[in-house]
Design an enzyme around this catalytic site. Structure first.
Site, PDB file in Angstrom:
ATOM      1  N   ASP A   7      18.711   2.372  49.237  1.00 22.26           N
ATOM      2  CA  ASP A   7      19.079   3.757  49.308  1.00 22.26           C
ATOM      3  C   ASP A   7      18.058   4.403  50.330  1.00 22.26           C
ATOM      4  O   ASP A   7      17.114   3.710  50.855  1.00 22.26           O
ATOM      5  CB  ASP A   7      18.767   4.313  48.059  1.00 22.26           C
ATOM      6  N   SER A   8      18.283   5.632  50.838  1.00 22.12           N
ATOM      7  CA  SER A   8      17.345   6.408  51.529  1.00 22.12           C
ATOM      8  C   SER A   8      16.089   6.440  50.729  1.00 22.12           C
ATOM      9  O   SER A   8      14.820   6.524  51.217  1.00 22.12           O
ATOM     10  CB  SER A   8      17.759   7.554  52.113  1.00 22.12           C
ATOM     11  N   GLY A  40      21.624  12.429  54.388  1.00 26.61           N
ATOM     12  CA  GLY A  40      22.891  13.028  54.258  1.00 26.61           C
ATOM     13  C   GLY A  40      23.267  13.928  55.440  1.00 26.61           C
ATOM     14  O   GLY A  40      24.252  14.012  55.844  1.00 26.61           O
ATOM     15  N   CYS A  70      23.926   4.283  46.966  1.00 26.56           N
ATOM     16  CA  CYS A  70      23.757   5.441  47.753  1.00 26.56           C
ATOM     17  C   CYS A  70      25.364   5.814  48.040  1.00 26.56           C
ATOM     18  O   CYS A  70      26.000   5.157  48.655  1.00 26.56           O
ATOM     19  CB  CYS A  70      23.042   5.416  48.895  1.00 26.56           C
ATOM     20  N   ASN A  71      25.901   6.961  47.388  1.00 22.34           N
ATOM     21  CA  ASN A  71      26.999   7.475  47.715  1.00 22.34           C
ATOM     22  C   ASN A  71      27.416   7.559  49.131  1.00 22.34           C
ATOM     23  O   ASN A  71      28.402   7.202  49.727  1.00 22.34           O
ATOM     24  CB  ASN A  71      27.391   8.395  46.948  1.00 22.34           C
ATOM     25  N   THR A  72      26.567   8.233  49.805  1.00 22.98           N
ATOM     26  CA  THR A  72      26.655   8.725  51.158  1.00 22.98           C
ATOM     27  C   THR A  72      26.761   7.509  52.044  1.00 22.98           C
ATOM     28  O   THR A  72      27.470   7.590  52.960  1.00 22.98           O
ATOM     29  CB  THR A  72      25.660   9.681  51.825  1.00 22.98           C
ATOM     30  N   CYS A 177      25.962  11.628  42.782  1.00 25.82           N
ATOM     31  CA  CYS A 177      24.869  11.166  43.611  1.00 25.82           C
ATOM     32  C   CYS A 177      23.930  10.520  43.029  1.00 25.82           C
ATOM     33  O   CYS A 177      23.691  10.938  41.764  1.00 25.82           O
ATOM     34  CB  CYS A 177      24.190  12.384  44.046  1.00 25.82           C
ATOM     35  N   THR A 178      23.476   9.265  43.286  1.00 24.21           N
ATOM     36  CA  THR A 178      22.663   8.316  42.530  1.00 24.21           C
ATOM     37  C   THR A 178      21.439   9.063  42.046  1.00 24.21           C
ATOM     38  O   THR A 178      20.940   8.666  40.888  1.00 24.21           O
ATOM     39  CB  THR A 178      22.345   7.076  43.174  1.00 24.21           C
ATOM     40  N   HIS A 179      20.989  10.051  42.839  1.00 28.85           N
ATOM     41  CA  HIS A 179      19.722  10.618  42.152  1.00 28.85           C
ATOM     42  C   HIS A 179      19.817  11.313  41.115  1.00 28.85           C
ATOM     43  O   HIS A 179      18.998  11.532  40.320  1.00 28.85           O
ATOM     44  CB  HIS A 179      19.138  11.653  43.239  1.00 28.85           C
TER      45      HIS A 179
END
Length: 263
Positions: A7-8, A40, A70-72, A177-179
């Site tokens: 992920d970022s 994003g 990460c969805n994005t 969003c995973t966050h």
């Protein structure tokens, strides 16, 4: 068994903690991109380049599977990641749990980043899996950034703003969003006030992607196994430690353990 997650930032903590719970013996590799986050606002091509670099850093540790937590990145980069890494390393993407949420037949709210809200990708999922359902897309500006830095005040403000946009008669909430899964408790509290205490069902992606990763490598959940799995942290390709913000969440504390070094 070794499973990598990318992920970022710290949005990967929820899925990583779920893998740890399901398979305490699994070695985990967490690969993030503090030098390039957030992803994003980047163009799809730029984001894909960053995602490939993060994935390559993880792949160098020879994992059995890679979860794109990460969805994005899953929207824009999954084909490129699979083209490069599969079939040697199965790549599991993250998709918002719109299908199971809509299947319940209630009123669905999809909490997502402003970039994802209203996007062709999300609208496509709604059209495919929630046609005819009552769906409200709820943009959550600033929430992922607030979660990333474990800024409780900013999280509270962003959650309150999104809750105000959520229909009072909602029954199912998709955390797109995973966050957001890291602050589900705060979201539940805000929506309980909004819905006057109605019982809501929350739909995240951590458990489905963890189970799918195990399935892809021919393993199954065995939460009773001894906790022997180690943790490797990569930050923009460099060996590092969990960021201090990770300890602001139960998932980060689970992964850190008592003797972990935190930066």
């Amino acid at each position: 068994m070794k499973i990598a997650l990318m992920d970022s930032g710290i949005g990967l903590l929820a899925a990583a903690a779920m893998v740890r719970r399901l398979r305490p013996d699994a070695e985990l590799v967490l690969s993030s991109d503090p030098d390039g986050m957030p992803w994003g606002p980047r163009t799809p091509a730029d984001l894909t380049g960053r995602a490939l670099d993060v994935a390559r850093a993880a792949a160098a540790h020879r994992p059995d599977a890679l979860i794109v937590a990460c969805n994005t990145a899953s929207v824009h980069s999954l084909p490129a990641l699979r083209a490069e890494l599969e079939p040697g390393i199965p790549v599991i993407g993250t998709v918002p749990a719109i299908k199971p949420a809509a299947a319940a037949g209630g009123r669905v709210a999809i909490w997502a980043t402003p970039a994802t809200t209203g996007s062709p990708y999300q609208r496509g999922l709604i059209g495919e899996f929630a046609a005819g359902a009552r769906v409200t897309e709820v943009p959550c500006p600033g929430l992922a950034d607030a979660v990333e830095t474990a800024d409780d005040e900013a999280v509270t403000a962003a959650v309150a703003a999104a809750a105000a946009l959520t229909p009072a008669d909602v029954t199912d909430v998709v955390l797109g969003c995973t966050h957001y899964e890291l602050v589900e408790t705060a979201i539940r509290a805000a929506l309980a006030e909004r819905t006057r205490g109605a019982e809501l069902v929350f739909h995240g992606s951590a458990e489905p992607v963890a189970v799918q990763a195990l399935r892809r490598i021919g393993a199954r959940p065995e939460p009773g196994l001894p906790a022997t799995g180690g943790l490797t942290v990569l930050r923009s390709g460099r060996l590092g430690t969990l960021p201090a913000a990770a300890l602001g969440y139960a998932e980060g504390r689970l992964l850190a353990g008592r003797d972990a070094v935190v930066g």
